[in-house]
Design a protein around this motif. Structure first.
Motif, PDB file in Angstrom:
ATOM      1  N   LEU A   1      -2.080   9.280  -7.415  1.00 25.03           N
ATOM      2  CA  LEU A   1      -2.392   7.940  -8.241  1.00 25.03           C
ATOM      3  C   LEU A   1      -3.312   7.018  -7.414  1.00 25.03           C
ATOM      4  N   ALA A   2      -3.895   7.648  -6.513  1.00 19.77           N
ATOM      5  CA  ALA A   2      -5.004   6.879  -5.623  1.00 19.77           C
ATOM      6  C   ALA A   2      -4.448   5.523  -4.877  1.00 19.77           C
ATOM      7  N   THR A   3      -3.257   5.675  -4.290  1.00 20.51           N
ATOM      8  CA  THR A   3      -2.763   4.295  -3.816  1.00 20.51           C
ATOM      9  C   THR A   3      -3.750   3.631  -2.866  1.00 20.51           C
ATOM     10  N   LEU A   4      -3.303   2.122  -2.731  1.00 20.57           N
ATOM     11  CA  LEU A   4      -4.046   1.531  -1.653  1.00 20.57           C
ATOM     12  C   LEU A   4      -3.887   1.647  -0.286  1.00 20.57           C
ATOM     13  N   GLU A   5      -4.743   1.934   0.679  1.00 20.56           N
ATOM     14  CA  GLU A   5      -4.630   2.059   2.004  1.00 20.56           C
ATOM     15  C   GLU A   5      -4.388   0.453   2.616  1.00 20.56           C
ATOM     16  N   PRO A   6      -3.555   0.503   3.581  1.00 24.20           N
ATOM     17  CA  PRO A   6      -3.547  -0.788   3.915  1.00 24.20           C
ATOM     18  C   PRO A   6      -4.951  -1.542   4.558  1.00 24.20           C
ATOM     19  N   ALA A   7      -4.877  -2.949   4.452  1.00 25.36           N
ATOM     20  CA  ALA A   7      -6.297  -3.509   4.871  1.00 25.36           C
ATOM     21  C   ALA A   7      -6.169  -3.654   6.422  1.00 25.36           C
TER      22      ALA A   7
ATOM     23  N   TYR B   1       0.838   0.315   9.766  1.00 26.71           N
ATOM     24  CA  TYR B   1       1.434   1.184  10.089  1.00 26.71           C
ATOM     25  C   TYR B   1       2.551   1.076  10.944  1.00 26.71           C
ATOM     26  N   GLY B   2       2.556   0.284  12.045  1.00 28.03           N
ATOM     27  CA  GLY B   2       3.118   0.093  13.016  1.00 28.03           C
ATOM     28  C   GLY B   2       4.417  -0.714  12.313  1.00 28.03           C
TER      29      GLY B   2
ATOM     30  N   PRO C   1       0.729  -1.191  -0.162  1.00 23.65           N
ATOM     31  CA  PRO C   1      -0.067   0.137   0.171  1.00 23.65           C
ATOM     32  C   PRO C   1       0.912   1.287  -0.202  1.00 23.65           C
ATOM     33  N   GLY C   2       0.138   2.242  -0.147  1.00 22.23           N
ATOM     34  CA  GLY C   2       0.901   3.727  -0.115  1.00 22.23           C
ATOM     35  C   GLY C   2       1.997   3.792  -1.077  1.00 22.23           C
TER      36      GLY C   2
END
Length: 187
Positions: free
Chosen positions: A151-157, A162-163, A11-12
């Motif tokens: 580019l509308a990247t993915l958010e983490p599921a 993030y940690g 993501p990201g």
């Protein structure tokens, strides 16, 4: 849904950097130098610059990632929360508050940086190099925020991502992992 094909497990920004490794390399090197290289600003302070710029640009991925990295470096979460919502009462030096004001001004437009803000930073003890690096880091994160959101990247599921990302940024830095990122794929 991203506008270009990126790996679902990345993501990201990471997915975008892996999509085009040739352009990613100099960007990663610059980020590594600015955020992890020798500097009179701590790594945590430099992550706060990335955090405030990303927050004000409303880039969810970058804000969350750099907040997590700063929190890890500071060992607490109050500082990043105050930086984003009540900067003048954040538990920071006057110098750092002044530099973060400059970073916010850069986020709006480079032309928004004022003589008064630079004078405030100098009076609080900021060096010309620290002012320079603050502006450059802020400008770089404007690039990143626009890259990620443009580019509308993915958010983490999983928000726990993030940690893990913060740990990687703090302990490995911003260069590409030598083994790549296939180990992040779900098996």
């Amino acid at each position: 849904m991203p506008y270009i094909p990126v790996e679902e497990h990345l993501p990201g920004i990471t997915g975008l950097l892996e999509y085009r490794k040739d352009s990613a390399e100099p960007i990663r090197d610059l980020t590594q130098f600015l955020l992890r290289g020798p500097n009179t600003l701590t790594e945590g302070e430099r992550e706060l610059i990335a955090t405030i710029v990303s927050h004000n640009n409303q880039c969810k991925f970058c804000t969350t990632a750099h907040t997590a990295a700063a929190d890890l470096l500071y060992g607490e979460c109050d500082t990043t929360d105050k930086v984003k919502h009540d900067l003048e009462n954040a538990p920071l030096t006057e110098k750092m508050k002044a530099l973060l004001v400059i970073a916010r001004q850069v986020q709006q437009s480079g032309k928004n940086v004022t003589t008064q803000s630079v004078d405030r930073a100098r009076q609080a003890g900021a060096t010309d190099l620290e002012i320079h690096d603050t502006v450059l880091i802020a400008a770089l994160f404007c690039l990143y925020n626009r890259y990620v959101d443009g580019l509308a990247t993915l958010e983490p599921a999983d928000p726990a991502y993030y940690g893990t990302l913060a740990d990687r940024l703090v302990n490995h830095g911003y260069t590409r992992l030598p083994q790549g990122y296939d180990h992040l794929k779900k098996k």
